[in-house]
Scaffold this active site. Structure first.
Site, PDB file in Angstrom:
ATOM      1  CE1 TYR A 149      -4.229  -2.282   5.277  1.00 53.73           C
ATOM      2  CE2 TYR A 149      -3.848  -0.220   4.831  1.00 53.73           C
ATOM      3  CZ  TYR A 149      -4.015  -1.324   4.389  1.00 53.73           C
ATOM      4  OH  TYR A 149      -4.259  -1.852   3.166  1.00 53.73           O
ATOM      5  CB  SER A 173      -0.851   0.054   1.384  1.00 57.41           C
ATOM      6  OG  SER A 173      -1.409   1.273   1.480  1.00 57.41           O
TER       7      SER A 173
HETATM    8  N1  LIG Z   1      -8.694  -0.753  -1.291  1.00 53.69           N
HETATM    9  C1  LIG Z   1      -7.597   0.066  -1.006  1.00 53.69           C
HETATM   10  O1  LIG Z   1      -7.829   1.146  -0.971  1.00 53.69           O
HETATM   11  C2  LIG Z   1      -6.296  -0.665  -0.905  1.00 53.69           C
HETATM   12  C3  LIG Z   1      -6.293  -1.682  -0.592  1.00 53.69           C
HETATM   13  N2  LIG Z   1      -5.074  -2.320  -0.621  1.00 53.69           N
HETATM   14  C4  LIG Z   1      -4.717  -3.830  -0.229  1.00 53.69           C
HETATM   15  O2  LIG Z   1      -5.228  -4.389  -1.306  1.00 53.69           O
HETATM   16  C5  LIG Z   1      -5.364  -5.746  -0.789  1.00 53.69           C
HETATM   17  C6  LIG Z   1      -6.917  -6.225  -1.288  1.00 53.69           C
HETATM   18  O3  LIG Z   1      -7.978  -5.435  -0.478  1.00 53.69           O
HETATM   19  P1  LIG Z   1      -9.134  -4.726  -1.356  1.00 53.69           P
HETATM   20  O4  LIG Z   1      -9.635  -5.564  -2.520  1.00 53.69           O
HETATM   21  O5  LIG Z   1      -9.102  -3.301  -1.200  1.00 53.69           O
HETATM   22  O6  LIG Z   1     -10.285  -5.246  -0.316  1.00 53.69           O
HETATM   23  P2  LIG Z   1     -11.531  -6.284  -0.087  1.00 53.69           P
HETATM   24  O7  LIG Z   1     -12.105  -6.198   1.278  1.00 53.69           O
HETATM   25  O8  LIG Z   1     -12.394  -5.999  -1.164  1.00 53.69           O
HETATM   26  O9  LIG Z   1     -10.667  -7.543  -0.352  1.00 53.69           O
HETATM   27  C7  LIG Z   1     -10.188  -8.350   0.817  1.00 53.69           C
HETATM   28  C8  LIG Z   1      -9.936  -9.772   0.369  1.00 53.69           C
HETATM   29  O10 LIG Z   1      -9.175 -10.245   1.546  1.00 53.69           O
HETATM   30  C9  LIG Z   1      -9.955 -11.395   2.029  1.00 53.69           C
HETATM   31  N3  LIG Z   1      -9.799 -11.902   3.338  1.00 53.69           N
HETATM   32  C10 LIG Z   1     -10.193 -10.852   4.207  1.00 53.69           C
HETATM   33  N4  LIG Z   1      -9.876 -11.362   5.531  1.00 53.69           N
HETATM   34  C11 LIG Z   1      -9.398 -12.818   5.151  1.00 53.69           C
HETATM   35  C12 LIG Z   1      -8.948 -14.011   6.007  1.00 53.69           C
HETATM   36  N5  LIG Z   1      -9.051 -13.605   7.349  1.00 53.69           N
HETATM   37  N6  LIG Z   1      -8.652 -15.044   5.246  1.00 53.69           N
HETATM   38  C13 LIG Z   1      -8.867 -15.151   3.825  1.00 53.69           C
HETATM   39  N7  LIG Z   1      -9.238 -14.150   3.220  1.00 53.69           N
HETATM   40  C14 LIG Z   1      -9.441 -12.835   3.896  1.00 53.69           C
HETATM   41  C15 LIG Z   1     -11.436 -11.094   1.594  1.00 53.69           C
HETATM   42  O11 LIG Z   1     -12.276 -12.181   1.449  1.00 53.69           O
HETATM   43  P3  LIG Z   1     -13.108 -12.947   2.577  1.00 53.69           P
HETATM   44  O12 LIG Z   1     -13.944 -11.739   3.410  1.00 53.69           O
HETATM   45  O13 LIG Z   1     -14.273 -13.542   1.607  1.00 53.69           O
HETATM   46  O14 LIG Z   1     -12.340 -13.716   3.187  1.00 53.69           O
HETATM   47  C16 LIG Z   1     -11.328 -10.178   0.454  1.00 53.69           C
HETATM   48  O15 LIG Z   1     -11.233 -11.227  -0.838  1.00 53.69           O
HETATM   49  C17 LIG Z   1      -5.372  -5.951   0.725  1.00 53.69           C
HETATM   50  O16 LIG Z   1      -4.088  -6.326   0.985  1.00 53.69           O
HETATM   51  C18 LIG Z   1      -5.278  -4.382   0.980  1.00 53.69           C
HETATM   52  O17 LIG Z   1      -4.747  -3.890   2.257  1.00 53.69           O
HETATM   53  C19 LIG Z   1      -3.815  -1.578  -0.525  1.00 53.69           C
HETATM   54  C20 LIG Z   1      -4.013  -0.134  -0.563  1.00 53.69           C
HETATM   55  C21 LIG Z   1      -5.218   0.424  -0.833  1.00 53.69           C
HETATM   56  N1  LIG Z   2      -6.424  -0.237   2.245  1.00 53.82           N
HETATM   57  C1  LIG Z   2      -6.442   1.263   2.494  1.00 53.82           C
HETATM   58  C2  LIG Z   2      -6.748   1.618   3.531  1.00 53.82           C
HETATM   59  O1  LIG Z   2      -7.591   0.870   4.034  1.00 53.82           O
HETATM   60  C3  LIG Z   2      -4.935   1.609   2.084  1.00 53.82           C
HETATM   61  O2  LIG Z   2      -3.964   0.954   1.936  1.00 53.82           O
HETATM   62  O3  LIG Z   2      -4.653   3.017   1.739  1.00 53.82           O
END
Ligand SMILES: NC(=O)C1=CN([C@@H]2O[C@H](COP(=O)(O)OP(=O)(O)OC[C@H]3O[C@@H](n4cnc5c(N)ncnc54)[C@H](OP(=O)(O)O)[C@@H]3O)[C@@H](O)[C@H]2O)C=CC1
Ligand SMILES: N[C@@H](C=O)C(=O)O
Length: 263
Positions: free
Chosen positions: A154, A141
């Site tokens: 985080y 991130s």
């Molecule tokens: N969206 C943003 O602004 C940003 C996101 N990111 C990163 O991108 C990545 C994807 O997130 P994003 O798509 O945004 O968010 P989402 O919440 O849409 O996706 C998160 C995914 O992780 C899975 N997940 C969560 N907890 C668990 C668990 N305990 N075991 C297995 N799977 C799990 C969820 O599936 P389920 O609940 O079905 O288990 C889901 O598929 C993350 O690493 C996040 O930190 C980084 C920077 C910015």
């Molecule tokens: N996933 C976002 C915060 O929740 C980020 O990484 O900026």
């Protein structure tokens, strides 16, 4: 003789960024192993991608914050020799003052964002190094580079993802194994509702679509980038940051306290 397609493993494929990675690797002809907790979402995506792309999609319902979930995916990574891509995407954010969260909550976030990512990387990379091929994509991130109030855990976990990836990149230098760190900024996904911060409170112009984020990240991968920051337009800023970071590291090997600390 026909050879079976390679398999891409995508964690956190049930929504957001992971679901788009699944679509993009399907379009590139990969079979898939999709991992998350919500089985219904995984099955729905699997059926759609199988019918659209004529590929084989397996699903693995696993909680990656738990030992049993990590072990199940490690086992798949170790035993399936067709796996050539691992996208360590599953992640969680709880954006609130540190002391407002319980020890259990912080531990679970660290288990998913750090421990699972580390263990799955170990399982995949051990085989990738032995066969001298394979790709790992670690989703970090922009908060890997910066922390604000409410993001201590985080940001800390994402700082780990970036530095962990940098270390691995040094270890695989000269091989055909690829490891990329991706640093998205605000991307429109469910993570914001889970985090406790509604996207309604974010500047609309700062929000990227998941499709744009993943396509830019894959363009960075195809261009051989080690670290990709999809929304950063001014590459000179990144280069200045990297130059300063490495200069501080090199300049710190003096063995002598800086004069400002000598009394
Ligand atoms: N969206 C943003 O602004 C940003 C996101 N990111 C990163 O991108 C990545 C994807 O997130 P994003 O798509 O945004 O968010 P989402 O919440 O849409 O996706 C998160 C995914 O992780 C899975 N997940 C969560 N907890 C668990 C668990 N305990 N075991 C297995 N799977 C799990 C969820 O599936 P389920 O609940 O079905 O288990 C889901 O598929 C993350 O690493 C996040 O930190 C980084 C920077 C910015
Ligand atoms: N996933 C976002 C915060 O929740 C980020 O990484 O900026």
């Amino acid at each position: 003789m026909t050879t079976s397609p390679s398999v891409a493993v995508i964690t956190g494929a049930s929504s957001g960024i992971g679901a788009v990675y699944a679509e993009r690797f399907a379009a590139r002809g990969y079979d898939l192993l999709l991992v998350a907790r919500r089985e219904d979402r995984l099955r729905e995506l699997a059926a759609k991608l199988e019918s659209l792309h004529g590929i084989n999609v397996q699903t693995l319902t696993a909680d990656l914050a738990k030992e049993s979930g990590m072990q199940a995916v490690e086992e798949a990574l170790r035993s399936n020799e067709r796996i050539s891509v691992l996208v360590n995407n599953a992640g969680v954010a709880h954006l609130a003052p540190f002391t407002a969260g319980s020890a259990e909550l912080h531990q679970a976030d660290i288990a998913l964002n750090i421990t699972a990512l580390t263990r799955l990387s170990l399982a995949a990379l051990t085989r990738f190094q032995a066969q001298n091929s394979g790709t790992i994509i670690n989703i970090a991130s922009v908060v890997s580079l910066h922390a604000i109030a409410g993001s201590a855990v985080y940001s800390g976990t994402k700082g780990y993802v970036l530095n962990f990836t940098r270390g691995l990149q040094q270890e695989i230098e000269g091989s055909n194994v690829r490891i990329q760190a991706v640093l998205p900024a605000v991307t429109a996904t469910e993570i914001w509702e889970v985090s406790g911060v509604s996207m309604d409170h974010l500047a609309p112009e700062s929000i990227m679509t998941t499709e744009n984020m993943v396509d830019a990240a894959l363009a960075g991968l195809d261009q051989g980038e080690a670290v990709t920051v999809p929304p950063l337009h001014d590459l000179a800023l990144w280069e200045a940051y990297e130059t300063a970071r490495l200069a501080i590291f090199d300049a710190s090997r003096t063995g002598v306290p800086a004069p400002r600390y000598q009394q």
